[in-house]
Design an enzyme around this catalytic site. Sequence first.
Site, short mmCIF file in Angstrom:
data_model
loop_
_atom_site.label_atom_id
_atom_site.label_comp_id
_atom_site.label_asym_id
_atom_site.label_seq_id
_atom_site.Cartn_x
_atom_site.Cartn_y
_atom_site.Cartn_z
N MET A 126 0.82 -1.20 0.00
CA MET A 126 0.00 0.00 0.00
C MET A 126 0.86 1.26 0.00
O MET A 126 0.67 2.15 -0.81
CB MET A 126 -0.92 0.02 1.23
CG MET A 126 -2.02 -1.01 1.23
SD MET A 126 -3.16 -0.77 2.63
CE MET A 126 -2.19 -1.46 3.98
N THR A 127 1.81 1.33 0.94
CA THR A 127 2.56 2.56 1.19
C THR A 127 3.44 2.96 0.01
O THR A 127 4.10 2.13 -0.61
CB THR A 127 3.45 2.39 2.44
OG1 THR A 127 2.62 2.04 3.55
CG2 THR A 127 4.18 3.68 2.76
N PRO A 129 6.16 6.35 -1.51
CA PRO A 129 7.03 7.43 -1.00
C PRO A 129 6.26 8.67 -0.56
O PRO A 129 6.66 9.35 0.38
CB PRO A 129 7.95 7.71 -2.20
CG PRO A 129 8.03 6.41 -2.92
CD PRO A 129 6.66 5.80 -2.78
N GLU A 243 -5.36 -6.53 11.03
CA GLU A 243 -3.95 -6.12 11.03
C GLU A 243 -3.59 -5.39 12.31
O GLU A 243 -2.52 -5.61 12.90
CB GLU A 243 -3.68 -5.21 9.82
CG GLU A 243 -2.24 -4.72 9.75
CD GLU A 243 -1.95 -3.90 8.50
OE1 GLU A 243 -0.84 -3.35 8.40
OE2 GLU A 243 -2.84 -3.82 7.61
N ARG A 269 22.56 -8.57 38.77
CA ARG A 269 23.45 -7.41 38.82
C ARG A 269 23.62 -6.92 40.25
O ARG A 269 22.64 -6.69 40.98
CB ARG A 269 22.86 -6.30 37.95
CG ARG A 269 23.56 -4.97 38.05
CD ARG A 269 24.91 -4.98 37.40
NE ARG A 269 25.43 -3.62 37.22
CZ ARG A 269 26.66 -3.33 36.89
NH1 ARG A 269 27.54 -4.31 36.71
NH2 ARG A 269 27.04 -2.08 36.73
N GLN A 337 16.95 1.01 30.59
CA GLN A 337 17.61 1.91 31.55
C GLN A 337 18.20 1.14 32.72
O GLN A 337 19.27 1.48 33.22
CB GLN A 337 16.60 2.95 32.06
CG GLN A 337 17.19 4.01 32.97
CD GLN A 337 18.07 5.00 32.23
OE1 GLN A 337 17.99 5.11 31.00
NE2 GLN A 337 18.91 5.71 32.97
N LEU A 338 17.55 0.06 33.12
CA LEU A 338 18.02 -0.72 34.25
C LEU A 338 19.28 -1.51 33.93
O LEU A 338 20.00 -1.94 34.84
CB LEU A 338 16.92 -1.67 34.74
CG LEU A 338 15.69 -0.97 35.33
CD1 LEU A 338 14.59 -2.00 35.62
CD2 LEU A 338 16.04 -0.21 36.60
N GLY A 340 21.75 -0.13 32.43
CA GLY A 340 22.86 0.81 32.37
C GLY A 340 23.53 0.77 31.01
O GLY A 340 22.88 0.58 29.97
N GLY A 365 -0.66 2.11 10.69
CA GLY A 365 -1.39 3.29 11.14
C GLY A 365 -0.69 3.94 12.30
O GLY A 365 -0.64 3.38 13.40
#
Length: 380
Positions: A126-127, A129, A243, A269, A337-338, A340, A365
């Site tokens: 479908m898509t 440029p 979809e 950790r 983030q945890l 590091g 979409g």
Amino acid sequence: MSNILPLTEEHEMYRKAIASFMEKEVVPYYAAWEAAGEFPKELYKKMGDNGYLCTWADEKYGGVNGDFIYDYLLNQEIVRVGAHSLSMPLHCSIASPYLEAYTNEEQRERWLPGCVSGDLVTAIAMTEPGAGSDLLGLRTRAVKDGDHYVLNGSKTFISNGTICDLAIVAAKTDASAGHKGISLFVVEDGTQGFVKGKAIEKIGLHAAGTSELFFEDCRIPAANLLGKEGQGFKYLMEKLQQERILTSSINVAMAQRSLDLAIDYVQQRQMFGQKLSQFQNTQFVLAEVAAEIEIGRCFIEHLVVRHCRHENIVKEVSMAKLWLAEMNIRAATKCLQLFGGYGYCKEYDISRQYCDARVYSILAGASEVMKVIIAKEIGL
């Protein structure tokens, strides 16, 4: 086992079989496929040989007349092992269903057995440029010429573009008729004038085979028109619900994997003399992620049930697509983030989760388009 989905013994057998297949045939090789930028097309054939593809198809085409829950389970098991680039859910749940819903018997006999067996891989184009969610902006044209249509134009960001055997292409057959001037065509690999571009380099989903497709005086037999001329926009709108349910379910599964990776890491950790999991901030962050995932899972599985009952749930599906895509991105961000500095390293799977998650607020979409649909559905 889900408390919402009406899972049968057959569903559970299918899920376990897919899980076993993923662990044996995908997990050991997936990192190499991502590095190479593609997965082997032969994987489709292996899955087809085991009866894992297009289970919704009628038995005479090789399917088992299965419901959408089979598609949902296939999707969940692929994502559970982090194989996000595998495009079988696209093939089974998004593209190939067009070949069942809008075809005549001759077309179904020609294409569906190959979709089930894995000999034919599908894509939906479908898509363009200059036209994504705005389908009225399509510039690809199809002009009737005797017993053929001549197709000219290009498509971009087409998943399965590099490996597809059948591309379902949206084109304008009447530029003056608005949405009633759009038709769908099945373009077969090898058709003169049909050229596949090289894989597009992306920040995530590296092995997905996303590419451009080009049509240069491409002569398509009139027998490859999908459904009726001028009904393409209607067909696309009818299939967008499934979809977006599929992509919403991907977001829940991906967020769950980000959470699982983070829980495993923080329990190992050490920081300031104790495990990272013992810090209140860590616990609070992961508790919030877990709560959002559970809420999202309940919502999407409720919608799967309603979709199986053939209900029109455009508003609710748009809400799910909007919220779950953003939730998936939040989950990946918080979990990374945890880790590091390690979270920023490719050798840790959480980095792939982070990169792969980002596209889901755009594809099928964009979030902004979902907001427009929701606003209309609530009377604004």
